[in-house]
Design a protein around this motif. Structure first.
Motif, PDB file in Angstrom:
ATOM      1  N   THR A   1      44.495  77.248  38.445  1.00  0.00           N
ATOM      2  CA  THR A   1      44.201  77.484  39.858  1.00  0.00           C
ATOM      3  C   THR A   1      42.708  77.784  39.976  1.00  0.00           C
ATOM      4  O   THR A   1      42.051  78.110  38.981  1.00  0.00           O
ATOM      5  N   SER A   2      42.202  77.664  41.186  1.00  0.00           N
ATOM      6  CA  SER A   2      40.793  77.960  41.428  1.00  0.00           C
ATOM      7  C   SER A   2      40.640  78.442  42.863  1.00  0.00           C
ATOM      8  O   SER A   2      41.332  77.965  43.763  1.00  0.00           O
ATOM      9  N   ARG A   3      39.768  79.403  43.068  1.00  0.00           N
ATOM     10  CA  ARG A   3      39.429  79.815  44.428  1.00  0.00           C
ATOM     11  C   ARG A   3      37.927  80.030  44.525  1.00  0.00           C
ATOM     12  O   ARG A   3      37.271  80.405  43.531  1.00  0.00           O
ATOM     13  N   GLY A   4      37.388  79.737  45.691  1.00  0.00           N
ATOM     14  CA  GLY A   4      35.950  79.831  45.865  1.00  0.00           C
ATOM     15  C   GLY A   4      35.583  80.319  47.254  1.00  0.00           C
ATOM     16  O   GLY A   4      36.431  80.411  48.157  1.00  0.00           O
ATOM     17  N   GLN A   5      34.308  80.599  47.423  1.00  0.00           N
ATOM     18  CA  GLN A   5      33.779  81.073  48.707  1.00  0.00           C
ATOM     19  C   GLN A   5      32.414  80.418  48.898  1.00  0.00           C
ATOM     20  O   GLN A   5      31.553  80.511  48.018  1.00  0.00           O
ATOM     21  N   TYR A   6      32.241  79.752  50.046  1.00  0.00           N
ATOM     22  CA  TYR A   6      30.995  79.003  50.216  1.00  0.00           C
ATOM     23  C   TYR A   6      29.799  79.926  50.380  1.00  0.00           C
ATOM     24  O   TYR A   6      29.861  80.982  51.010  1.00  0.00           O
ATOM     25  N   ALA A   7      28.700  79.481  49.755  1.00  0.00           N
ATOM     26  CA  ALA A   7      27.431  80.197  49.823  1.00  0.00           C
ATOM     27  C   ALA A   7      26.442  79.345  50.624  1.00  0.00           C
ATOM     28  O   ALA A   7      26.771  78.264  51.107  1.00  0.00           O
ATOM     29  N   MET A   8      25.247  79.831  50.756  1.00  0.00           N
ATOM     30  CA  MET A   8      24.216  79.105  51.500  1.00  0.00           C
ATOM     31  C   MET A   8      23.997  77.718  50.884  1.00  0.00           C
ATOM     32  O   MET A   8      24.116  77.525  49.681  1.00  0.00           O
TER      33      MET A   8
END
Length: 515
Positions: A311-318
């Motif tokens: 599984t993978s989770r992410g959060q967008y950055a600039m």
């Protein structure tokens, strides 16, 4: 024995008793009540869809639309709000005569969800519409409101008698996602709703199931003999289901923060797409038969362990999006600087059936990705023997069948073809089918199809409570695992997600498609 016209008793007049399935079905006498009528969903989707249905002649002339909200509006004020929404967002051309007839049935009731008197006024309004416009006592209650308000509204509909179905009349409730935030809350929500409305009267809206391309999965699979023999583990290497968006979450913190990409999209949209892709052929397209096959597939679906690797989770950055520099989630309005809400989620699933054993299903969704696209890609195994030199096929990938759900609805078949010239070089080419070029008629919006199905009592495209609960059973272990692992992995806006998502496939020698 024979009938009065001289025909045998078991003779059926085909002109009288066989309806042409190509002809659209028109809703009977009814009204729709929208709770949350001042929200974006009502303004951008529901009101325009109702007008478009009327414009296509699919609503009865006596149809009524009732708005319920706190605003101090008269019926005329409500009509003006609907008018603005229709003029701005309707799919079909504006026709004054259609509008005038539709607007005759507009009513507005002011009140809050805990106001008993407001629901008495709502009941009186609907009874008056039954008498004056002939809506027949048939009412659909559309809950375009936060899920935590569902119990209060259902209780009020029960107390006021509006959930009752006397003398063959019907009352139906329409619920927007999210259907809970985990398995326990979904079970509690289903129990609350079903204590007032029987399951046959509950319509859970998943607008993706109203899209023409999603419904075309069934036509592609079961109306064409060429695909069925290869739609299995003998030929399919893996399946990728992607819903990518290029927009951020500015201004949506109130809804999204604490929910995240997996709850928002995977639990409903993507697992429903998986079910339609992986299910067996139903005995018929009767709603109960379709739902039974989807339930079988979801019952056989599980996360692949270990979860840290699959599984993978992410959060967008600039980053850069569409030539413009954009901020990361933590700098978006309304989000805490320490928010751990994921804007990207990917999971690996196994479907433990004879058809799909050993074929991984990769599901991913995210905000601020490379482009807006939703697709289902069946990636096929390589030919067991290639009688070519390596240099001849170095540009050849795996065959793929890609169902494009949005924005360019259609189907792409990718296969190898010889490059023109004296040498034998093989590379990938695409064969495309596009809805826009193949059919003269534009596809209706998903909400048009789904609202009409509610009024017709046609539940094929609506998940039942068992589907909802099975989806949470599948997803909950990933959510619990992520909750114990701190913050999501950052990824630059405009890219295709965090590095952990690419590693998830690289471990098995596979790669994500770049739509």
């Amino acid at each position: 024995m024979s009938e009065g016209n001289g025909a045998p008793a078991d003779w059926v007049n085909p002109l009288r008793d066989r309806r042409d399935k190509r002809m659209p079905r028109i809703a009977g006498p009814c009204s729709v009540v929208i709770f949350g009528v001042t929200g974006d969903l009502a303004r951008k989707k529901l009101m325009p869809a109702i007008y478009d249905l009327a414009n296509r002649g699919l609503l009865p002339p006596t149809f009524a639309l009732v708005g319920f909200a706190r605003r101090d509006w008269a019926d005329e004020d409500f009509a003006e709000v609907v008018y603005d929404a229709v003029k701005t967002h309707a799919r079909t051309p504006f026709r004054q005569e259609v509008w005038d007839r539709l607007a005759e049935g507009f009513r507005f009731v002011q009140g809050t969800f805990d106001d008993d008197e407001a629901f008495v006024r709502l009941s009186e309004t609907l009874h008056k519409l039954d008498e004056e416009r002939g809506t027949g006592g048939n009412h659909a209650f559309y809950l375009s409101i936060p899920p935590n308000a569902f119990p209060a509204v259902c209780e009020q509909l029960s107390k006021s008698g509006l959930a009752d179905n006397p003398d063959g009349r019907w009352s139906r409730v329409v619920i927007e996602k999210p259907f809970g935030h985990d398995l326990a809350s979904a079970e509690a929500l289903n129990a609350t709703v079903n204590s007032v409305f029987p399951e046959s009267s509950v319509f859970r809206i998943d607008h993706y199931l109203g899209k023409e391309t999603v419904q075309n999965i069934l036509a592609l699979r079961f109306a064409n003999e060429m695909f069925e023999p290869i739609w299995n583990a003998h030929y399919v290497d893996h399946v990728q289901i992607t819903m990518a968006e290029d927009i951020g979450l500015g201004g949506r913190a109130g809804y999204y923060d604490g929910i995240g990409a997996a709850r928002d999209v995977i639990q409903n949209h993507l697992l429903q797409l998986l079910a339609l892709t992986a299910m067996e052929e139903p005995v018929s397209f009767h709603p109960s038969e379709l739902q039974a096959e989807k339930i079988k597939v979801l019952s056989a679906t599980r996360l692949v362990e270990p979860l840290d690797q699959n599984t993978s989770r992410g959060q967008y950055a600039m980053g850069w999006q569409g030539g413009q520099k954009v901020v990361g989630l933590l700098d978006e309005e309304g989000f805490s600087k320490t928010s751990t809400t994921e804007t990207f989620a990917a999971i690996t699933l196994d479907v433990d059936t004879r058809r799909w054993a050993g074929v991984p299903f990769y599901l991913r969704t995210g905000k601020r990705l490379g482009r807006r696209v939703t697709e289902i890609a069946l990636v096929f195994k390589r030919a067991p023997h290639l009688p070519f030199d390596t240099t001849m096929t170095e540009e050849l990938g795996k065959n793929a069948l890609v169902i494009r759900v949005q924005p360019d609805e259609g189907i792409t078949l990718r296969f190898g073809s010889k490059v023109p010239g004296n040498s034998m070089a093989v590379r990938d080419v695409n064969m495309d089918f596009s809805y826009g070029s193949a059919f003269a008629e534009a596809s209706p919006e998903a909400y048009e199809r789904l609202i009409l199905d509610v009024l017709l009592g046609e539940p094929s495209l609506f998940p039942v409570n068992e589907e909802v609960e099975l989806a949470w059973k599948i997803l909950d272990p990933a959510l619990q695992n992520w909750a114990s692992h701190g913050s999501p992995d950052p990824y630059e806006s405009g890219t295709w997600g965090p590095e952990s998502a690419f590693e998830m496939l690289h471990r098995s020698g596979r790669e994500w498609r770049r739509p």
